[in-house]
Design a protein around this motif. Structure first.
Motif, PDB file in Angstrom:
ATOM      1  N   GLY A 121       4.906  -0.467   8.946  1.00  0.00           N
ATOM      2  CA  GLY A 121       3.574  -1.039   8.748  1.00  0.00           C
ATOM      3  C   GLY A 121       3.565  -2.101   7.660  1.00  0.00           C
ATOM      4  N   GLN A 122       4.497  -1.984   6.710  1.00  0.00           N
ATOM      5  CA  GLN A 122       4.579  -2.962   5.625  1.00  0.00           C
ATOM      6  C   GLN A 122       4.979  -4.332   6.147  1.00  0.00           C
ATOM      7  OE1 GLN A 122       3.998  -2.580   2.162  1.00  0.00           O
ATOM      8  NE2 GLN A 122       2.881  -0.847   3.011  1.00  0.00           N
TER       9      GLN A 122
ATOM     10  N   ALA B  10       2.050  -5.712   8.240  1.00  0.00           N
ATOM     11  CA  ALA B  10       0.962  -6.255   7.430  1.00  0.00           C
ATOM     12  C   ALA B  10       1.370  -7.609   6.860  1.00  0.00           C
ATOM     13  CB  ALA B  10       0.616  -5.285   6.305  1.00  0.00           C
ATOM     14  N   SER B  11       2.628  -7.717   6.460  1.00  0.00           N
ATOM     15  CA  SER B  11       3.118  -8.967   5.895  1.00  0.00           C
ATOM     16  C   SER B  11       3.138 -10.071   6.947  1.00  0.00           C
ATOM     17  CB  SER B  11       4.516  -8.738   5.319  1.00  0.00           C
ATOM     18  OG  SER B  11       5.100  -9.949   4.963  1.00  0.00           O
TER      19      SER B  11
ATOM     20  N   ARG C 119      11.931 -10.574   1.223  1.00  0.00           N
ATOM     21  CA  ARG C 119      12.080 -10.802  -0.212  1.00  0.00           C
ATOM     22  C   ARG C 119      10.913 -10.214  -1.012  1.00  0.00           C
ATOM     23  NH1 ARG C 119      11.616 -16.343  -0.903  1.00  0.00           N
ATOM     24  NH2 ARG C 119       9.909 -15.952  -2.288  1.00  0.00           N
ATOM     25  N   LEU C 120       9.684 -10.388  -0.520  1.00  0.00           N
ATOM     26  CA  LEU C 120       8.516 -10.028  -1.324  1.00  0.00           C
ATOM     27  C   LEU C 120       7.982  -8.635  -1.027  1.00  0.00           C
ATOM     28  CD1 LEU C 120       6.646 -13.426  -0.915  1.00  0.00           C
ATOM     29  CD2 LEU C 120       7.826 -12.618  -2.964  1.00  0.00           C
ATOM     30  N   ILE C 121       8.211  -8.151   0.192  1.00  0.00           N
ATOM     31  CA  ILE C 121       7.599  -6.875   0.576  1.00  0.00           C
ATOM     32  C   ILE C 121       8.640  -5.777   0.763  1.00  0.00           C
ATOM     33  CG2 ILE C 121       6.131  -5.726   2.287  1.00  0.00           C
ATOM     34  CD1 ILE C 121       4.761  -7.976   0.644  1.00  0.00           C
TER      35      ILE C 121
ATOM     36  N   PRO D 204      11.601  -5.207  -2.521  1.00  0.00           N
ATOM     37  CA  PRO D 204      11.087  -4.553  -3.733  1.00  0.00           C
ATOM     38  C   PRO D 204      10.796  -3.072  -3.520  1.00  0.00           C
ATOM     39  CG  PRO D 204       9.953  -6.634  -3.377  1.00  0.00           C
ATOM     40  CD  PRO D 204      10.793  -6.404  -2.167  1.00  0.00           C
ATOM     41  N   GLN D 205      10.346  -2.706  -2.299  1.00  0.00           N
ATOM     42  CA  GLN D 205      10.075  -1.287  -2.044  1.00  0.00           C
ATOM     43  C   GLN D 205      11.352  -0.531  -1.741  1.00  0.00           C
ATOM     44  OE1 GLN D 205       6.534  -0.379   0.425  1.00  0.00           O
ATOM     45  NE2 GLN D 205       6.237  -2.578   0.461  1.00  0.00           N
TER      46      GLN D 205
ATOM     47  N   ARG E 201       6.902   1.643 -10.159  1.00  0.00           N
ATOM     48  CA  ARG E 201       5.485   1.297 -10.342  1.00  0.00           C
ATOM     49  C   ARG E 201       4.827   1.179  -8.965  1.00  0.00           C
ATOM     50  NH1 ARG E 201       7.985  -3.154  -9.664  1.00  0.00           N
ATOM     51  NH2 ARG E 201       6.962  -5.166  -9.383  1.00  0.00           N
ATOM     52  N   GLY E 202       3.637   1.790  -8.877  1.00  0.00           N
ATOM     53  CA  GLY E 202       2.948   1.801  -7.590  1.00  0.00           C
ATOM     54  C   GLY E 202       3.317   3.001  -6.740  1.00  0.00           C
ATOM     55  N   ALA E 203       4.480   3.596  -7.009  1.00  0.00           N
ATOM     56  CA  ALA E 203       4.897   4.745  -6.218  1.00  0.00           C
ATOM     57  C   ALA E 203       4.412   6.049  -6.855  1.00  0.00           C
ATOM     58  CB  ALA E 203       6.407   4.780  -6.054  1.00  0.00           C
ATOM     59  N   LEU E 204       4.354   6.050  -8.187  1.00  0.00           N
ATOM     60  CA  LEU E 204       3.817   7.206  -8.892  1.00  0.00           C
ATOM     61  C   LEU E 204       2.443   6.825  -9.427  1.00  0.00           C
ATOM     62  CD1 LEU E 204       7.011   8.019 -10.986  1.00  0.00           C
ATOM     63  CD2 LEU E 204       6.303   9.069  -8.847  1.00  0.00           C
ATOM     64  N   ARG E 205       1.533   7.792  -9.436  1.00  0.00           N
ATOM     65  CA  ARG E 205       0.198   7.456  -9.925  1.00  0.00           C
ATOM     66  C   ARG E 205       0.254   7.064 -11.390  1.00  0.00           C
ATOM     67  NH1 ARG E 205      -4.339  10.260  -6.478  1.00  0.00           N
ATOM     68  NH2 ARG E 205      -3.182  10.032  -4.579  1.00  0.00           N
TER      69      ARG E 205
END
Lengths: 250, 318
Positions: free
Chosen positions: B190-191, B194-195, B207-209, B212-213, B289-293
């Motif tokens: 889905g990533q 969406a991109s 590169r951007l989506i 990094p994940q 960052r973004g993966a953990l609250r």
């Protein structure tokens, strides 16, 4: 804005779409309903070429989707050309698909900056305005997993709107939400419709379809069974299949 | 508040805690073993050639720990590790992307590369690169099957250090390719959708989506690989590269103090892996960052918080 003539799509032996004829005028809101597996989402994904059409013609704003016609022959578009067309079509997904490694603000500014080459300050300014408009002015620096489902979907709508699209596609935008949060997303979509945005909405929210939709299309087994003004289709369905479906969801 | 118990609705329980005799026995056994180890390392002696000597000759460690050739060996070990990992990561990205290509020739080539380099010992590969001039005495830059522009003498171009870096790096590429591929396919489809729906090209999406994940999955095993590479680089000593192990062995060959000098090398390896482990912790944190609250505090931040609490005047604490 969108014109489909005999659009077909199959996965191996499974025919997902068996000849769809549809037309969406500019400024119109068309709602697609139907049981799961009926091809609603597939058709929606064909419109911005996330899926390739196998046969038939599909046009957006007078131009073929995914192909270029030249001297009676079709040429497949290059990645760049497909991207340029997609940039004019906003899409909202059932599962939000926000970029989890970016804040709400970064999610909304990414497209304009990377695809349209908008400057950072302009992009930030617009993103703030959009997020304020969907009621999230206080969540600019939140990461997606710090937001509720409804908030995430509103960020996703803002992300799509940031590209200033001429057409918005919604793929079951409220199906993954808690019942309590559905309203806030539908409110945002209603506001968009009132402003004259052309929208194609795959949904199970019959109430929304009745109030906001200009046109309601009922699909089953990859074909359009019935279409017309929502109130009419819902009140007096002509087909037995439509009646049976509506009896279950209403 | 109307509380029938007068503000104390829950009475405190007093109970005899469960005893764990097994744990006590185990702990005692460990204590004895530690005592034996400390004794044999620091205090015991042994007879060698009719002379009573300290068993581990610890004073020799101090003498050579910062000796010039040893420090130079450490430098070369770091150089080998950094260069080989750089080659490995770059090659890994290329191979992983090739492997995911719809073109069967590209994905097939990547598969064969990984099959070959993972399937042969890196030790053997090192010797192969070291002896490359036997197979290709002259290296030529030019048009394939056509005219040549420059010639190199393989013997002068491929120094032992060069052979070691190339050998370790090419081998590492095969492993990194699989790690990076695992990272890429771990990112939800889905990533990318969406991109793409935003109008981003395949390159931008990667590169951007996606990457990094994917990093969250890629970083821990890459840290592992780096630590492993630091130690694997000692194999280069076999092809006369004067890295850490080679340097201490050279000294040991002169002084016959093999064991303490191996301990010198081990101490250095331990120090370097400790630094890498710490580095890995912070890199992982960055990509979380973004993966953990909420990111958990680093040990350093925890320490500071504790010190700050201590420093507060008691009146406030009460």
């Amino acid at each position: 804005m969108v014109r489909a003539q005999g659009v077909r799509k199959s996965y191996g032996h499974f025919d997902a779409l068996r000849g769809i004829d549809l037309e969406v005028a500019a400024g119109e809101v068309m709602c697609l309903i139907g049981p799961s597996g009926s091809g609603k989402s597939t058709f929606l994904r064909c419109i911005n070429h996330l899926e390739k059409v196998d046969a038939g013609r599909l046009e957006v704003d007078g131009e073929l989707v995914g192909y270029r016609q030249q001297g009676g022959r079709l040429y497949e578009l290059r990645d760049r050309e497909v991207c340029a067309k997609r940039a004019e079509i906003g899409m909202v997904f059932q599962r939000f698909n926000l970029f989890p490694h970016m804040t709400a603000l970064e999610n909304v500014t990414l497209g304009p900056m990377k695809v349209k080459g908008v400057g950072k300050s302009t992009a930030l300014e617009r993103a703030r305005a959009l997020l304020a408009r969907v009621g999230l002015a206080d969540k600019l620096t939140a990461y997606p997993n710090q937001l509720s489902g409804g908030q995430q979907q509103r960020v996703a709508i803002a992300r799509a709107l940031a590209m200033q699209p001429k057409l918005m596609l919604f793929d079951e935008p409220t199906s993954a939400l808690d019942p309590e949060l559905v309203g806030e997303v539908l409110d945002v979509m209603r506001g968009l419709a009132d402003e004259g945005m052309t929208m194609v909405v795959v949904t199970h929210e019959i109430g929304f379809a009745r109030e906001v939709g200009d046109n309601l299309v009922f699909m089953d087994a990859g074909a359009v069974v019935e279409s017309g003004p929502p109130r009419e289709v819902i009140a007096n369905p002509r087909s037995e299949r439509t009646r049976a479906f509506l009896a279950k969801v209403l | 508040m109307t509380d029938p118990d007068g503000g104390r609705s829950v009475t405190e329980l007093r109970a005899v805690p469960v005893r764990h005799p097994g744990r006590w026995v185990g702990a005692a056994a460990v204590l004895v073993l530690v005592a034996m180890m400390v004794h044999s390392i620091f205090f015991s002696t042994t007879l060698r050639g009719g002379r009573r000597q300290r068993r581990f000759e610890l004073h020799v460690i101090g003498k050579y720990l910062f000796a010039h050739p040893v420090v130079r060996g450490v430098g070369l070990t770091i150089e080998l590790t950094v260069c080989a990992m750089a080659i490995g990561i770059f090659l890994g990205i290329v191979l992983a992307v090739l492997r995911l290509s719809p073109n069967p020739l590209l994905s097939g080539a990547s598969w064969i590369y990984i099959w070959f380099f993972r399937g042969t010992p890196v030790f053997v590969q090192l010797f192969f690169w070291y002896d490359i001039s036997y197979v290709f005495p002259r290296l030529t830059l030019g048009i394939p099957f056509g005219p040549a522009f420059v010639h190199y003498n393989a013997n002068t171009l491929v120094t032992p250090v060069f052979a070691a870096i190339v050998g370790l790096g090419l081998n590492e590429g095969a492993y990194m390719a699989e790690i990076i591929r695992a990272g890429i396919i771990s990112v939800d489809e889905g990533q990318s959708e969406a991109s793409h729906a935003l109008g981003m090209t395949r390159m931008q999406t990667m590169r951007l989506i996606v990457l990094p994940q994917a990093m969250r999955v890629i970083v821990p095993p890459t840290g592992n690989e780096t630590i492993s590479m630091l130690k694997t680089s000692s194999l280069a000593s076999a092809i006369t590269v004067a890295e850490l192990l080679f340097s201490v062995q050279e000294i040991a060959a002169r002084t016959y103090q093999t064991v303490p000098l191996l301990m010198v090398a081990s101490l250095w390896y331990l120090m370097m892996t400790s630094v890498l482990t710490t580095g890995q912790y912070y890199v992982e944190r960055y990509f979380a960052r973004g993966a953990l609250r909420e990111l958990p505090p680093t040990p350093f931040q925890r320490l500071r918080a504790r010190v700050a609490r201590r420093g507060r005047p008691t009146a406030v604490r009460a």
